[in-house]
Design an enzyme around this catalytic site. Structure first.
Site, PDB file in Angstrom:
ATOM      1  N   GLN A 155       0.819  -1.205   0.000  1.00  0.00           N
ATOM      2  CA  GLN A 155       0.000   0.000   0.000  1.00  0.00           C
ATOM      3  C   GLN A 155       0.858   1.262   0.000  1.00  0.00           C
ATOM      4  O   GLN A 155       0.513   2.253  -0.637  1.00  0.00           O
ATOM      5  CB  GLN A 155      -0.918   0.005   1.225  1.00  0.00           C
ATOM      6  N   GLU A 156       1.972   1.226   0.706  1.00  0.00           N
ATOM      7  CA  GLU A 156       2.818   2.413   0.839  1.00  0.00           C
ATOM      8  C   GLU A 156       3.462   2.821  -0.481  1.00  0.00           C
ATOM      9  O   GLU A 156       3.396   3.970  -0.891  1.00  0.00           O
ATOM     10  CB  GLU A 156       3.929   2.162   1.875  1.00  0.00           C
ATOM     11  N   SER A 157       4.125   1.890  -1.130  1.00  0.00           N
ATOM     12  CA  SER A 157       4.984   2.239  -2.273  1.00  0.00           C
ATOM     13  C   SER A 157       4.727   1.414  -3.515  1.00  0.00           C
ATOM     14  O   SER A 157       5.312   1.706  -4.565  1.00  0.00           O
ATOM     15  CB  SER A 157       6.451   2.079  -1.878  1.00  0.00           C
TER      16      SER A 157
END
Length: 655
Positions: free
Chosen positions: A499-501
C-alpha cells in the site's frame, strides 16, 4: 531497463532495440532536452518549448515532442495542425491526451459544433470539466441533463469555469431550481471553494462579498449576523459550517442565536453543517447534532458521516435508514452494500448465517477481491483463499507484449522516472487485451522490475488470476530475517509495503517519505539512533536493506505502543501516533475494528488501513497455504489500558 542478454526469446532483442542505448551520451542529452521541454510547457513558456522541441528532431518518442509543441500554443494553433497530429499518431495514448486539452479549449471558445464532433472520440472521458462542457452543450440544445449534472457536481474543488458555467446554464434555462443552487452553495462551504460560492450567490442576485466572507472569514461573517433574504440565510449556514471547522462551540452558539429567524429546514441544514465537522472529531455530542439535522438534504460526505456515527453508536436502524436514503450510486458502493447487510442482520437479530436481503447484498460483492468483498465473503460463511493459478506465462506470450509500442514507450518513461507518462502509456497498452495477455503484460512488468504495474495489471483479471503477481514479496532475503528478529508478522509488513509504495524503491511522497516503507527522514534518523545505526545518512533511505531495517523497527515500536493491535498500528504508521492516540481516546469500551476503521476521520488513513489489512490477509494465505479470516485479523480495538476484567463487565462480543 533490463539488458537484452536476459531475454530467452531472441525476438525480444528486436523489440527493445530502439531504447537499448540509455547510457549513450546523445540519448542522455536528448532526454534532458525532453524534460526541459516538458517543464517549459508546464510553465506556459511557448518560446522555451519551441527552443527545446527544435533540439529533438530525432527523438525516440516523436509524438510527445509534437504534443508539447502543440500544447504550448493550443489556443492559437490552426485546427488543421491538431487534426494532422491526430492522423499521424492515431491510436496512441497521447492523441487522447491532446483531445482532452482541445476539448477544454473548444468549450472555452463555445465552439460546440467541433466539441460535439470530438467528444465521442475522447476514449478515457475522465475529465470532470470536459463532462461539464458536454452537458452544457446538450443543455443548450434543449436536452434534459439536470439529473446527470446533479450526479456529476459533487466536488467543487474540481469544477473550474466549465462546471460553474454548467450550473449557470441549467439555472437560467430552468433545469436547476433555487434549491439546487443552495445545495451547491453549501457544498462550496464544505470544500472551501470561495470562487464557486461567490459565483453561486451572484446567480441568485445575492451579496457576493458576504459569500466570500462566509467561506474565508466565517468568524467575521457570523459576527455580522444573518441577513433577511433566503440566500443570506444559506450564506449564514455556510459560515456556520466553516466556523465549526475551528470551533464547534462557537458554531453552535451562533446557530442557536439564529434559529428563531430560520425555517425548520434551514435549522436542519445548519445542524447538518455542524454535525459533519463534529463527526471528524468523533465527539460524543455529534450524535445529538445529527438528530437535530433530521430531515435536512445531505451532501455525499454528510450522508456517509451520519451513517458512520450511527455505526459507532450501534444504532443499526439509523444505519439502515441512512444508507437507504443515499443516492443510488453511493448506496451501490461496496462499503455501503456491506454495511446495509450488517444493519439488516442486526435488525433481525441474526448473529451467524445471514438470510434474505442481507445474504443477497453480501453475495453481490463477495466475488470482489477488496476489503469489503473479503468481509462479505466471510459473512456468507466462507474464508479467504488464494485462487488456483493457471498455466505459467511463457516467453512466447511475452514477445508480442514486449513488441507493443505502448509498453516500449512506458519503459522509456519509467527509465526517465516519468511515472505519470509511463503509467498512462502502460494502461493504454492494456486496452483490448485478453485476460491471458494481461497476465503476460504483468509478467513483462515483473521482468523489468516495474512491480507496481505488475500488481495493477494483474488485478484487472477476473477469471484467469495469478496472486503471486498481485501480491509479490520481493527482497525476502532481507525481509524474512528482519521480521523474524523482531517477531513481526511478515504478511502484515508486506501488506503495508504494497500500500505504501507498490514496491517502487525510489518512491517519494510529497511529504518527503522515501523507499519501500516510505520512511520520513526525521523518523529514519530517530530510529537509526534508537537501534545504534551510527552512520545513518538520509540518502540511505533509498537502500533496500536500510529502508526495511528502519521501517520494520519503527513499525514494531508503533505496534508495541498500540498494545499489539495491527489495526491501530497501521493507522498510526500512516497518520502518526499522535493522531491515533486522539482517535483512540474517543473509545470508552472495545469496538469492532470494522466500525473503528470505517469511522477514521482521515479519508487517506481510512482507505490505507482497509487496504493494508486486506493485503495482509492475502499475503498470509499465500505464505501459509491455508484459508484466512480478515475478521479474525481485525478483531476489536480497545481504549488504552483497557483490562480483560472490564471487557467481561461490558459483555462485549466482537463479531
Amino acid at each position: 531497463m533490463i539488458s537484452a542478454s536476459k531475454w530467452i526469446a531472441g525476438a525480444l532483442v528486436v523489440a527493445l532495440t530502439s531504447f537499448a542505448h540509455a547510457d549513450d551520451a546523445d540519448s542522455r542529452r536528448d532526454d534532458d532536452s525532453f524534460l526541459l521541454l516538458r517543464d517549459a510547457v508546464r510553465q506556459d513558456d511557448a518560446s522555451k518549448a519551441d527552443f527545446y522541441a527544435a533540439r529533438l528532431t530525432n527523438y525516440s518518442i516523436p509524438s510527445y515532442v509534437d504534443y508539447y509543441r502543440l500544447k504550448s500554443r493550443l489556443k492559437d494553433v490552426p485546427q488543421s495542425e491538431i487534426r494532422d497530429f491526430f492522423q499521424r499518431y492515431d491510436g496512441q495514448a497521447i492523441v487522447d491526451r491532446l483531445r482532452n486539452d482541445w476539448l477544454l479549449d473548444l468549450g472555452r471558445k463555445r465552439d460546440w459544433a467541433t466539441f460535439d464532433e470530438q467528444y465521442p472520440l475522447f476514449v478515457l472521458n475522465d475529465d470532470t470539466q470536459v463532462k461539464c462542457y458536454a452537458l452544457t452543450s446538450r443543455a443548450l440544445k434543449g436536452q434534459k441533463v439536470a439529473d446527470e449534472a446533479r450526479a456529476l457536481l459533487t466536488a467543487p474543488s474540481v469544477y473550474g469555469e466549465p462546471c460553474a458555467g454548467l450550473i449557470a446554464t441549467l439555472y437560467q434555462n430552468g433545469q436547476f431550481s433555487t434549491e439546487d443552487l443552495y445545495a451547491q452553495l453549501r457544498l462550496s462551504g464544505e470544500y472551501n471553494a470561495t470562487g464557486q460560492a461567490r459565483r453561486i450567490v451572484a446567480l441568485l442576485d445575492g451579496p457576493e462579498k458576504k459569500a466570500v466572507q462566509a467561506v474565508d472569514l466565517p468568524t467575521v461573517a457570523v459576527a455580522k449576523g444573518m441577513g433577511p433574504s433566503k440566500v443570506e440565510h444559506q450564506i449564514y449556514i455556510v459560515a456556520i459550517g466553516r466556523l465549526a471547522k475551528t470551533s464547534i462551540k462557537l458554531a453552535t452558539l451562533a446557530l442557536n442565536k439564529a434559529l428563531p429567524k430560520m425555517t425548520p429546514q434551514e435549522q436542519q441544514q445548519g445542524w447538518a453543517a455542524i454535525a459533519l465537522q463534529s463527526s471528524y472529531t468523533l465527539a460524543p455530542e455529534t450524535t445529538d447534532y445529527w438528530k437535530r439535522s433530521n430531515g435536512a438534504p445531505l451532501s455525499i460526505d454528510q450522508a456517509q458521516w451520519k451513517a458512520r456515527i450511527a455505526l459507532r453508536n450501534g444504532d443499526w436502524r439509523l444505519v439502515e435508514n441512512t444508507i437507504r436514503a443515499m443516492p443510488a450510486a453511493l448506496r451501490g458502493e461496496p462499503a455501503w452494500v456491506y454495511w446495509l447487510g450488517r444493519a439488516l442482520m442486526a435488525r433481525d437479530g441474526v448473529t451467524s448465517q445471514p438470510t434474505g436481503e442481507a445474504l443477497q447484498l453480501f453475495r453481490s460483492i463477495s466475488d470482489q477481491s477488496n476489503y469489503y468483498g473479503q468481509l462479505a465473503l466471510e459473512e456468507t460463511g466462507r474464508l479467504i483463499t488464494i485462487p488456483t493459478a493457471g498455466a505459467p506465462i511463457s516467453q512466447a506470450e511475452i514477445v508480442p507484449i514486449a513488441a507493443n509500442p505502448n509498453f516500449q514507450r512506458a519503459l522509456k518513461f519509467f527509465s526517465m522516472r516519468l511515472r505519470f507518462e509511463g503509467t498512462r502509456e502502460w494502461n493504454w497498452g492494456l486496452r483490448g487485451l485478453s485476460e491471458r495477455e494481461h497476465l503476460a503484460a504483468a509478467e513483462f512488468a515483473r521482468q523489468n522490475n516495474i512491480l507496481d504495474r505488475m500488481v495493477n495489471t494483474s488485478e484487472r483479471t477476473r477469471i484467469q488470476v495469478d496472486y503471486t503477481q498481485r501480491f509479490p514479496s520481493p527482497h525476502n532475503d532481507v525481509m524474512h530475517p528482519a521480521t523474524q528478529t523482531l517477531g513481526l508478522d511478515k504478511a502484515w509488513v508486506y501488506g503495508l509495503i504494497r500500500q505504501e509504495s507498490r514496491f517502487i524503491m525510489d518512491a517519494q511522497s510529497h511529504a518527503g517519505a522515501s523507499g519501500l516503507m516510505q520512511v520520513m527522514p526525521s523518523t529514519g534518523r530517530w530510529i537509526a539512533k534508537k537501534i545504534g545505526l551510527t552512520d545513518f545518512a538520509q540518502e540511505m533511505l533509498s537502500d533496500v536493506r536500510t529502508n526495511i531495517l528502519l521501517g520494520t523497527n519503527y513499525l514494531n515500536m508503533v505496534l508495541g505502543n498500540m498494545d499489539g493491535s495491527q489495526v491501530l498500528a497501521t493507522a498510526a504508521y500512516n497518520a502518526g501516533p499522535g493522531r491515533l492516540r486522539t482517535w483512540r481516546a474517543t473509545l470508552t469500551k472495545p469496538m469492532d475494528s470494522t466500525v473503528f476503521i470505517e469511522s477514521i476521520p482521515y479519508v487517506e488513513t481510512r482507505t490505507y488501513v482497509k487496504n493494508v489489512m486486506s493485503n495482509a490477509t492475502y499475503y498470509a494465505a499465500l505464505f501459509e497455504g491455508r484459508p484466512q479470516s480478515l475478521k479474525a485479523r481485525l478483531g476489536s480495538v480497545a481504549p488504552k489500558g483497557y483490562t480483560e476484567a472490564e471487557e467481561q463487565e461490558t459483555s462485549f462480543v466482537p463479531r
